[in-house]
Design a protein around this motif. Structure first.
Motif, short mmCIF file in Angstrom:
data_model
loop_
_atom_site.label_atom_id
_atom_site.label_comp_id
_atom_site.label_asym_id
_atom_site.label_seq_id
_atom_site.Cartn_x
_atom_site.Cartn_y
_atom_site.Cartn_z
N GLY A 112 0.81 -0.97 0.09
CA GLY A 112 -0.12 -0.16 0.08
C GLY A 112 0.99 1.25 -0.05
O GLY A 112 2.30 1.20 0.44
N ALA A 113 0.47 2.28 -0.55
CA ALA A 113 1.16 3.60 -0.57
C ALA A 113 1.48 3.93 0.88
O ALA A 113 2.82 4.46 0.88
CB ALA A 113 0.27 4.47 -0.79
N ALA A 114 0.97 3.93 1.92
CA ALA A 114 1.47 4.37 3.20
C ALA A 114 2.58 3.53 3.61
O ALA A 114 3.52 3.90 4.39
CB ALA A 114 0.32 3.96 4.23
N VAL A 115 2.70 2.36 3.17
CA VAL A 115 3.96 1.34 3.46
C VAL A 115 5.11 1.87 2.89
O VAL A 115 6.45 1.94 3.71
CB VAL A 115 3.64 0.07 3.03
N ALA A 116 5.33 2.63 1.81
CA ALA A 116 6.61 3.05 1.20
C ALA A 116 7.16 4.11 1.99
O ALA A 116 8.30 4.30 2.02
CB ALA A 116 5.91 3.56 -0.30
N LEU A 117 6.34 4.75 2.71
CA LEU A 117 6.82 5.75 3.33
C LEU A 117 7.36 5.49 4.49
O LEU A 117 8.29 6.15 5.28
CB LEU A 117 5.52 6.80 3.91
N MET A 118 7.20 4.23 5.10
CA MET A 118 7.91 3.80 6.41
C MET A 118 8.17 2.25 6.33
O MET A 118 8.44 1.53 7.22
CB MET A 118 6.95 3.90 7.57
N ALA A 119 8.60 1.87 4.93
CA ALA A 119 9.13 0.49 4.89
C ALA A 119 10.30 0.00 5.78
O ALA A 119 10.22 -1.35 6.51
CB ALA A 119 9.21 0.27 3.42
N GLY A 120 11.39 0.77 6.01
CA GLY A 120 12.46 0.40 6.58
C GLY A 120 11.98 0.06 8.20
O GLY A 120 12.41 -1.05 8.99
N LYS A 121 11.47 1.20 8.84
CA LYS A 121 10.94 1.00 10.15
C LYS A 121 10.02 0.03 10.38
O LYS A 121 9.78 -0.85 11.45
CB LYS A 121 10.44 2.37 10.62
N LEU A 122 9.03 -0.19 9.35
CA LEU A 122 8.15 -1.24 9.56
C LEU A 122 8.67 -2.72 9.20
O LEU A 122 8.19 -3.31 10.29
CB LEU A 122 6.97 -1.15 8.28
N LYS A 123 9.87 -2.72 8.46
CA LYS A 123 10.29 -4.16 8.33
C LYS A 123 11.02 -4.30 9.78
O LYS A 123 10.94 -5.50 10.37
CB LYS A 123 11.43 -4.18 7.39
N ASP A 124 11.58 -3.36 10.29
CA ASP A 124 12.27 -3.73 11.74
C ASP A 124 11.55 -3.99 12.78
O ASP A 124 11.65 -5.19 13.40
CB ASP A 124 13.39 -2.44 12.19
N SER A 125 10.42 -3.17 12.77
CA SER A 125 9.36 -3.48 14.11
C SER A 125 8.68 -4.80 14.03
O SER A 125 8.57 -5.57 15.05
CB SER A 125 8.31 -2.32 14.06
N ALA A 126 8.28 -5.06 12.43
CA ALA A 126 7.52 -6.22 12.53
C ALA A 126 8.36 -7.66 12.66
O ALA A 126 7.99 -8.69 13.16
CB ALA A 126 6.69 -6.27 11.04
N THR A 127 9.73 -7.45 12.37
CA THR A 127 10.32 -8.62 12.27
C THR A 127 10.60 -8.95 13.61
O THR A 127 10.63 -10.02 14.29
CB THR A 127 11.81 -8.30 11.53
N ALA A 128 11.01 -7.70 14.61
CA ALA A 128 11.16 -7.69 16.03
C ALA A 128 9.85 -8.47 16.63
O ALA A 128 9.89 -9.57 17.50
CB ALA A 128 11.16 -6.62 16.72
N ALA A 129 8.64 -8.16 16.28
CA ALA A 129 7.51 -8.69 16.92
C ALA A 129 7.33 -10.21 16.37
O ALA A 129 6.73 -10.75 17.18
CB ALA A 129 6.25 -7.77 16.13
N LEU A 130 7.62 -10.50 15.27
CA LEU A 130 7.52 -12.07 14.76
C LEU A 130 8.55 -12.80 15.71
O LEU A 130 7.91 -13.88 16.00
CB LEU A 130 7.80 -12.24 13.25
N ASN A 131 9.54 -12.31 15.85
CA ASN A 131 10.51 -13.05 16.74
C ASN A 131 10.15 -13.18 18.08
O ASN A 131 10.12 -14.22 18.89
CB ASN A 131 12.12 -12.43 16.66
N GLU A 132 9.40 -12.03 18.59
CA GLU A 132 8.90 -12.07 20.14
C GLU A 132 8.00 -13.09 19.99
O GLU A 132 7.80 -13.90 21.01
CB GLU A 132 8.79 -10.61 20.49
#
Length: 142
Positions: A112-132
């Motif tokens: 989605g368009a909103a993802v492009a604006l924050m893709a890097g931070k989103l990847k980091d946050s989501a990866t940390a959440a998946l691991n937790e």
């Protein structure tokens, strides 16, 4: 698009892991992004079933309307949902037997368009959440 994944070996049989993974009443005990199911989880877990989940990622609350896209009992649960600001979220859980334990893999994607604006931070946050989440899930079933 932002894609994330996490893997873990859980020292429990795959049936026990699957049982906890699909017990929507206990999601808050292990799923790091989950806050609630306002209408409960899906009435019947089957392809095409829908349910609404309230989540929090990167500190932001979001309501996602999920649809079960793929279900292979005991092995695969794939869901795709519509979130705020036109964001589409996909999550796929895969389980495989691994020498008396279970190999669990979670793959996620955000588009989605909103993802492009924050893709890097989103990847980091989501990866940390998946691991937790996998760490907590392992603690509940091992």
């Amino acid at each position: 698009m932002a894609e994330v994944s996490a893997e873990a070996r859980i020292e429990a049989p795959s049936g026990k892991v699957w049982e906890r993974l699909t017990d929507f009443g206990s999601y808050g005990e292990w799923n790091a992004t989950h806050t609630s199911f306002p209408d409960g989880g899906p009435e019947t877990l089957a392809a095409g079933a829908t349910f609404t989940e309230n989540m929090k990622l990167m500190g932001f609350p979001a309501e996602v309307l999920w649809t079960v896209e793929e279900l292979e009992e005991g092995r695969v649960l794939a869901i795709r949902g519509k979130g705020p600001m036109g964001v589409i979220v996909g999550t796929r859980y895969s389980l495989a037997d691994a020498d008396g334990g279970t190999a669990v893999r979670v793959d996620g994607e955000f588009t989605g368009a909103a993802v492009a604006l924050m893709a890097g931070k989103l990847k980091d946050s989501a990866t940390a959440a998946l691991n937790e989440s996998l760490r907590k899930l392992a603690g509940l079933v091992a």
